[in-house]
Motif scaffolding. Structure first.
Motif, mmCIF file in Angstrom:
data_model
loop_
_atom_site.group_PDB
_atom_site.id
_atom_site.type_symbol
_atom_site.label_atom_id
_atom_site.label_comp_id
_atom_site.label_asym_id
_atom_site.label_seq_id
_atom_site.Cartn_x
_atom_site.Cartn_y
_atom_site.Cartn_z
ATOM 1 N N GLU A 115 0.833 -1.205 0.000
ATOM 2 C CA GLU A 115 0.000 0.000 0.000
ATOM 3 C C GLU A 115 0.871 1.260 0.000
ATOM 4 O O GLU A 115 0.610 2.207 -0.749
ATOM 5 C CB GLU A 115 -0.913 0.002 1.221
ATOM 6 N N LEU A 116 1.884 1.266 0.831
ATOM 7 C CA LEU A 116 2.790 2.421 0.893
ATOM 8 C C LEU A 116 3.526 2.613 -0.429
ATOM 9 O O LEU A 116 3.813 3.743 -0.839
ATOM 10 C CB LEU A 116 3.791 2.244 2.038
ATOM 11 N N GLU A 117 3.818 1.511 -1.090
ATOM 12 C CA GLU A 117 4.481 1.575 -2.394
ATOM 13 C C GLU A 117 3.607 2.339 -3.395
ATOM 14 O O GLU A 117 4.104 3.164 -4.167
ATOM 15 C CB GLU A 117 4.761 0.162 -2.904
ATOM 16 N N LEU A 139 -1.612 -5.033 -8.088
ATOM 17 C CA LEU A 139 -1.044 -5.969 -7.113
ATOM 18 C C LEU A 139 -1.722 -5.845 -5.755
ATOM 19 O O LEU A 139 -2.049 -6.855 -5.114
ATOM 20 C CB LEU A 139 0.462 -5.715 -6.988
ATOM 21 N N VAL A 140 -1.972 -4.618 -5.322
ATOM 22 C CA VAL A 140 -2.658 -4.401 -4.042
ATOM 23 C C VAL A 140 -4.079 -4.957 -4.100
ATOM 24 O O VAL A 140 -4.559 -5.583 -3.138
ATOM 25 C CB VAL A 140 -2.683 -2.900 -3.684
ATOM 26 N N ALA A 141 -4.745 -4.760 -5.233
ATOM 27 C CA ALA A 141 -6.110 -5.290 -5.393
ATOM 28 C C ALA A 141 -6.115 -6.816 -5.280
ATOM 29 O O ALA A 141 -7.009 -7.404 -4.644
ATOM 30 C CB ALA A 141 -6.680 -4.866 -6.743
ATOM 31 N N ILE A 142 -5.113 -7.466 -5.866
ATOM 32 C CA ILE A 142 -5.010 -8.928 -5.799
ATOM 33 C C ILE A 142 -4.725 -9.382 -4.365
ATOM 34 O O ILE A 142 -5.302 -10.368 -3.879
ATOM 35 C CB ILE A 142 -3.915 -9.437 -6.756
ATOM 36 N N ILE A 143 -3.849 -8.647 -3.680
ATOM 37 C CA ILE A 143 -3.536 -8.977 -2.287
ATOM 38 C C ILE A 143 -4.786 -8.839 -1.426
ATOM 39 O O ILE A 143 -5.055 -9.674 -0.559
ATOM 40 C CB ILE A 143 -2.398 -8.080 -1.754
ATOM 41 N N ARG A 163 -8.339 3.107 4.250
ATOM 42 C CA ARG A 163 -7.095 3.497 3.572
ATOM 43 C C ARG A 163 -7.291 3.513 2.060
ATOM 44 O O ARG A 163 -6.833 4.438 1.369
ATOM 45 C CB ARG A 163 -5.964 2.528 3.936
ATOM 46 N N ALA A 164 -7.978 2.491 1.536
ATOM 47 C CA ALA A 164 -8.194 2.395 0.094
ATOM 48 C C ALA A 164 -9.066 3.545 -0.413
ATOM 49 O O ALA A 164 -8.758 4.170 -1.436
ATOM 50 C CB ALA A 164 -8.845 1.053 -0.245
ATOM 51 N N LEU A 165 -10.143 3.850 0.297
ATOM 52 C CA LEU A 165 -11.054 4.926 -0.109
ATOM 53 C C LEU A 165 -10.373 6.292 -0.003
ATOM 54 O O LEU A 165 -10.593 7.172 -0.851
ATOM 55 C CB LEU A 165 -12.322 4.893 0.739
#
Length: 235
Positions: A68-70, A104-108, A122-124
């Motif tokens: 996420e930070l990436e 990648l984050v969505a897949i995780i 965090r996502a919103l």
């Protein structure tokens, strides 16, 4: 002779006369070519990691916060380079890396069900703020502060993963190829940033990338060899 912002006339002129191009002529050319190579390679740099997760249906050993930070770091870095007017060869990979990092984050997230409330927040929050940052519609002073902070963001994006690897004595589903490409890309980007006379903060970001990606890469090799040795002893 110029193509994609690359001036070949100096080098071709020297070679036509049977001479090796001067350093002042050759280094900028090499920098531009390497810059575009990084951009081309960046289109698939996270693909091995994505495919490995999909193949095993697992995100074992991966730090969600790190990825996420990436995404946040790539967003800030891309926005800054866009509004600094740097040539595409100096930052183009950030656009491709950002898209892949979001996927990648969505897949995780998908393989980390059920997601907690804080994860959704965090996502919103990112979806709400990112367009404004990318459009450069923020105060210039705040923009500079954000870019200065993105080095810390990338550093802290790697620390949770490095710590998770150390604690588990395993790198889980981390892809060696993706980590290697990140490491190699950071090394080359230091050279191209210096040649393109990019701001010192841009060079510093690549230097941090060398240190952190190099650490994760060494962990993959270390724990892979340790596991192989244990398996041999069992046999």
């Amino acid at each position: 002779m110029e193509y994609l912002g690359i001036d070949f006339s100096c080098a071709l002129g020297s070679l036509r006369h049977g001479k090796i191009p001067e350093k002042d002529c050759l280094l900028p050319l090499i920098s531009k070519l390497l810059g575009y190579c990084i951009v081309a390679a960046s289109t698939t740099v996270k693909l091995p990691q994505i495919l490995k997760i999909l193949k095993h249906g697992s995100v074992r050993g991966l730090s969600v916060v790190a990825f996420e930070l990436e995404v946040v770091g790539y967003t800030i870095a891309l926005a800054y380079c866009l509004h600094q007017g740097l040539p595409f060869s100096a930052y183009g990979e950030l656009a491709f890396l950002l898209v892949q990092a979001i996927i990648l984050v969505a897949i995780i997230y998908y393989y980390s069900q059920p997601l907690g409330v804080t994860t959704w927040i965090r996502a919103l929050l990112y979806c709400a703020v990112a367009p404004t940052i990318l459009a450069g519609q923020i105060d210039p002073i705040l923009f500079e502060a954000l870019y200065a902070s993105q080095h810390a963001i990338f550093l802290f994006a790697r620390i949770p993963q490095i710590w998770a690897n150390f604690s588990n004595k395993s790198t889980g589903e981390l892809s060696f190829l993706t980590c290697f490409m990140n490491f190699a890309g950071s090394i080359v980007r230091v050279f191209t940033s210096l040649q393109e006379k990019a701001p010192r903060s841009v060079v510093m970001g690549s230097a941090i990338g060398i240190a952190t990606n190099g650490t994760i890469l060494s962990q993959i090799l270390l724990y892979r060899n340790a596991r192989a040795t244990e398996e041999k002893k069992k046999k």
